[in-house]
Write a protein that holds these residues in place. Structure first.
Motif, PDB file in Angstrom:
ATOM      1  N   VAL A  61       0.832  -1.197   0.000  1.00 26.25           N
ATOM      2  CA  VAL A  61       0.000   0.000   0.000  1.00 26.25           C
ATOM      3  C   VAL A  61       0.875   1.259   0.000  1.00 26.25           C
ATOM      4  O   VAL A  61       1.991   1.253   0.532  1.00 26.25           O
ATOM      5  N   THR A  62       0.350   2.301  -0.642  1.00 26.42           N
ATOM      6  CA  THR A  62       1.028   3.603  -0.632  1.00 26.42           C
ATOM      7  C   THR A  62       0.107   4.609   0.045  1.00 26.42           C
ATOM      8  O   THR A  62      -1.069   4.724  -0.324  1.00 26.42           O
ATOM      9  N   VAL A  63       0.635   5.308   1.049  1.00 26.93           N
ATOM     10  CA  VAL A  63      -0.143   6.358   1.703  1.00 26.93           C
ATOM     11  C   VAL A  63       0.090   7.652   0.933  1.00 26.93           C
ATOM     12  O   VAL A  63       1.233   8.027   0.665  1.00 26.93           O
ATOM     13  N   LEU A  64      -0.983   8.324   0.554  1.00 27.51           N
ATOM     14  CA  LEU A  64      -0.875   9.541  -0.250  1.00 27.51           C
ATOM     15  C   LEU A  64      -0.654  10.750   0.658  1.00 27.51           C
ATOM     16  O   LEU A  64      -1.588  11.471   0.998  1.00 27.51           O
ATOM     17  N   GLY A  65       0.604  10.929   1.068  1.00 29.05           N
ATOM     18  CA  GLY A  65       0.942  11.993   2.022  1.00 29.05           C
ATOM     19  C   GLY A  65       1.421  11.348   3.298  1.00 29.05           C
ATOM     20  O   GLY A  65       1.675  10.136   3.350  1.00 29.05           O
ATOM     21  N   GLN A  66       1.552  12.164   4.355  1.00 27.69           N
ATOM     22  CA  GLN A  66       1.936  11.619   5.657  1.00 27.69           C
ATOM     23  C   GLN A  66       0.642  11.217   6.344  1.00 27.69           C
ATOM     24  O   GLN A  66      -0.250  12.070   6.473  1.00 27.69           O
ATOM     25  N   LEU A  67       0.524   9.960   6.747  1.00 24.94           N
ATOM     26  CA  LEU A  67      -0.750   9.498   7.318  1.00 24.94           C
ATOM     27  C   LEU A  67      -1.179  10.432   8.440  1.00 24.94           C
ATOM     28  O   LEU A  67      -2.322  10.854   8.521  1.00 24.94           O
TER      29      LEU A  67
END
Ligand code: SF4
Length: 284
Positions: free
Chosen positions: A21-27
């Protein structure tokens, strides 16, 4: 840690266990949380770079995103996991209803904060008020609908709304309070803590808006306030001649980080022979 951040973290850990998974930004704006996620193999991408993710699964952070961005990622073939905090969604809903009812959209918040960019992303003409100088950007006529970034201090938001009303005594200004309850609770509790403490330690990410707001408020209440991300940043010289130290934390700070800060303060106090230093955890 507030429920919004806790739930976003749990959901991301769950999906990461099943598929990359890739988080789009800092979670969340907390380096220790980012380190934990990296250790699980979670990658970090950019919300604005639609389709530029090596993983099929992508995560929208607790700060939320504009509907148009969510849709663009889905249309680019990605499975979008949405961890937007329900209270951020509530702010989006409030702004959407105001616009539908014919109000011009206004957001009180930090212009470059990801939550504010998400709030205004579906309403490109919206005006963001970060300082009172930004009031000059408001349209001269028509009704204004105002919401705020969830982590702004309520007193500041109310001051901005009062200034807007003062400038437009004959125009309609409708304000929906979207400051989240965990932010209000922390800000209010800080007032009591500052009365009882000579020094206040605020624990949280250096780029966490609500953490920085706590530091600003503590200083405005006359406390000597220090902002640390982790226990190792505490400096003994801050506590020379000090006996009462208050501890509070931003909403994205891990419990173990706060525990480590309090433990280090206690060990610093124990190391002293005179003037014992008492650490007062506020929110535990
Ligand atoms: S600070 Fe408030 S809005 Fe942000 S994640 Fe926590 S509860 Fe939600």
């Amino acid at each position: 840690m507030c429920f919004g951040v806790r739930d976003a973290l749990r959901k991301t850990q769950q999906v990461a266990a099943a598929e990359p998974v890739t988080v789009l930004g800092q979670l969340v704006h907390n380096p220790e949380v980012s380190e934990q996620l990296q250790a699980l193999g979670v990658r970090e991408g950019r919300l604005e770079e639609v389709g530029q993710s090596a993983t099929r699964q992508v995560v929208i952070t607790a700060h939320g995103a504009a509907d148009v961005q969510r849709k663009a990622w889905s249309e680019a073939g990605h499975a979008v996991v949405d961890t937007t905090c329900p209270l951020v969604k509530k702010a989006h809903g409030a702004l959407g209803r105001l616009v539908e009812a014919g109000y011009f959209p206004v957001v009180v918040g930090k212009k470059n904060h990801v939550e504010v960019r998400g709030l205004t992303g579906d309403f490109p003409g919206a005006v963001v008020i970060e300082t009172l100088a930004d009031l000059d950007d408001l349209p001269l006529s028509g009704s204004l609908g105002v919401v705020s970034q969830t982590t702004q201090p309520l007193a500041w938001v109310e001051r901005v709304v009062a200034c807007i009303r003062e400038r437009r005594p004959h125009g309609e200004v409708r304000f929906i309070d979207t400051v989240c309850q965990p932010t209000k609770d922390r800000q209010e509790a800080l007032e009591g803590l500052c009365q009882r403490s000579e020094v206040v330690i605020v624990v949280g990410g250096h780029n966490s808006n609500n953490t920085r707001e706590l530091v600003t408020k503590a200083a405005s209440l006359g406390a000597i306030a220090y902002h640390v991300e982790r226990a190792s940043e505490l400096e003994a010289r801050w506590f020379d001649g000090v006996t009462d130290v208050g501890v509070t934390a931003g909403t994205s700070t891990l419990d173990e980080t706060v525990d480590a800060v309090v433990a280090r303060l206690r060990s610093m106090a124990a190391a002293r022979t005179a003037a014992p230093l008492r650490a007062q955890p506020l929110l535990r």
